[in-house]
Design an enzyme around this catalytic site. Structure first.
Site, PDB file in Angstrom:
ATOM      1  N   GLU A   1     -79.666 -52.291  72.571  1.00  0.00           N
ATOM      2  CA  GLU A   1     -80.321 -51.020  72.265  1.00  0.00           C
ATOM      3  C   GLU A   1     -81.240 -51.138  71.057  1.00  0.00           C
ATOM      4  O   GLU A   1     -80.887 -51.712  70.044  1.00  0.00           O
ATOM      5  CB  GLU A   1     -79.275 -49.923  72.015  1.00  0.00           C
ATOM      6  CG  GLU A   1     -78.368 -49.655  73.199  1.00  0.00           C
ATOM      7  CD  GLU A   1     -79.102 -49.092  74.424  1.00  0.00           C
ATOM      8  OE1 GLU A   1     -80.245 -48.611  74.273  1.00  0.00           O
ATOM      9  OE2 GLU A   1     -78.521 -49.159  75.529  1.00  0.00           O
TER      10      GLU A   1
ATOM     11  N   CYS B   1     -72.182 -43.621  72.598  1.00  0.00           N
ATOM     12  CA  CYS B   1     -72.782 -44.917  72.278  1.00  0.00           C
ATOM     13  C   CYS B   1     -73.989 -44.740  71.372  1.00  0.00           C
ATOM     14  O   CYS B   1     -74.121 -45.402  70.342  1.00  0.00           O
ATOM     15  CB  CYS B   1     -73.133 -45.668  73.568  1.00  0.00           C
ATOM     16  SG  CYS B   1     -71.632 -46.154  74.455  1.00  0.00           S
TER      17      CYS B   1
ATOM     18  N   HIS C   1     -74.985 -52.259  75.202  1.00  0.00           N
ATOM     19  CA  HIS C   1     -74.354 -51.637  76.371  1.00  0.00           C
ATOM     20  C   HIS C   1     -73.992 -52.719  77.387  1.00  0.00           C
ATOM     21  O   HIS C   1     -74.820 -53.575  77.708  1.00  0.00           O
ATOM     22  CB  HIS C   1     -75.317 -50.642  77.031  1.00  0.00           C
ATOM     23  CG  HIS C   1     -75.057 -49.214  76.684  1.00  0.00           C
ATOM     24  ND1 HIS C   1     -76.007 -48.381  76.172  1.00  0.00           N
ATOM     25  CD2 HIS C   1     -73.919 -48.455  76.808  1.00  0.00           C
ATOM     26  CE1 HIS C   1     -75.490 -47.171  75.986  1.00  0.00           C
ATOM     27  NE2 HIS C   1     -74.225 -47.189  76.359  1.00  0.00           N
TER      28      HIS C   1
HETATM   29  N1  PCA Z   1     -70.052 -45.518  77.047  1.00  0.00           N
HETATM   30  C1  PCA Z   1     -70.513 -44.176  76.759  1.00  0.00           C
HETATM   31  C2  PCA Z   1     -69.562 -43.652  75.719  1.00  0.00           C
HETATM   32  C3  PCA Z   1     -68.432 -44.617  75.641  1.00  0.00           C
HETATM   33  C4  PCA Z   1     -68.872 -45.779  76.436  1.00  0.00           C
HETATM   34  O1  PCA Z   1     -68.243 -46.854  76.549  1.00  0.00           O
HETATM   35  C5  PCA Z   1     -71.974 -44.142  76.374  1.00  0.00           C
HETATM   36  O2  PCA Z   1     -72.749 -44.919  76.934  1.00  0.00           O
HETATM   37  O3  PCA Z   1     -72.367 -43.329  75.542  1.00  0.00           O
END
Ligand code: PCA
Length: 213
Positions: free
Chosen positions: A79, A143, A167
């Protein structure tokens, strides 16, 4: 020196979260001569940021990489930016909070960039044969929240600690489990996935790229 790695507990309709497994399995391991502290954060808007701040105070890490699950994405997503928005997008957090179009920090910066080398990390992953890309949105759930809040905290405290968010896709087992609810046995689609070992390697490389080998 320590490297702080966080994952997230399962949330929404997910019974597992690969980011928690990766954090647990890398906890105590050595990467680039530093010890990894791997912890699992709650998926709760009211708790996550504070828990991260406590972990940073306790372990004084040289770098922080937070991770979470992005089901449906086909690659590791490094990200670029966290935005000052909390919106659950229809998935309540694990304490049933459902923020809609809220600011994380009233009067705070609109957005804060990750400070790990985002582009270089993606290049390293691709060189290692790991599907990866730069992502320009971490969404508006937890996240994005932990990315924005941690960056804001480090800036406020004038701490020169690189921090970023990665992610992770579903694992193959996770994708198979999700497909049970769908029409896969009638020819329907299955969500993309990457094996856990590859996800662990990706996180390892992200740290190596950040602090040097
Ligand atoms: N993914 C979510 C919140 C917790 C997670 O593992 C997200 O992408 O915000």
């Amino acid at each position: 020196m320590t490297l702080l790695l966080t994952g997230y507990e399962p949330f929404g309709d997910h019974t597992r979260n690969p980011s928690a497994t990766v954090a647990r399995e890398l906890d105590g391991k050595e990467i680039a001569g530093r010890e990894v502290v791997g912890r699992v954060l709650p998926v709760e808007f009211d708790r996550t940021g504070n828990e991260m701040e406590e972990l940073i105070a306790k372990f004084e890490p040289e770098a922080v990489v937070a991770t979470g699950l992005a089901a449906g994405r086909s690659a590791i997503s490094v990200e670029r930016v966290g935005i000052n928005v909390a919106d659950c997008g229809g998935t309540p957090d694990n304490a049933d909070a459902e923020p809609r179009d809220e600011r994380i920090c009233a009067g705070g910066d609109d957005a804060l960039f990750a400070t790990i080398p985002v582009v270089e990390t993606v290049s390293t992953l691709l060189d290692s044969g790991i599907p990866a890309r730069v992502s320009n949105t971490a969404g508006t759930h937890l996240c994005n929240n932990v990315l924005y809040r941690t960056r804001a905290h480090l800036e406020r405290e004038e701490m020169d600690v690189p921090m970023g968010f990665v992610h992770l896709p579903l694992t193959p087992a996770g994708a198979a489990e999700k497909a049970q609810d769908g029409e896969a046995t009638s020819g329907g689609s299955v969500q993309p996935s990457l094996p856990l070992a590859m996800q662990k390697e990706a996180v390892t490389r992200a740290f190596e790229t950040t602090v040097g080998n």
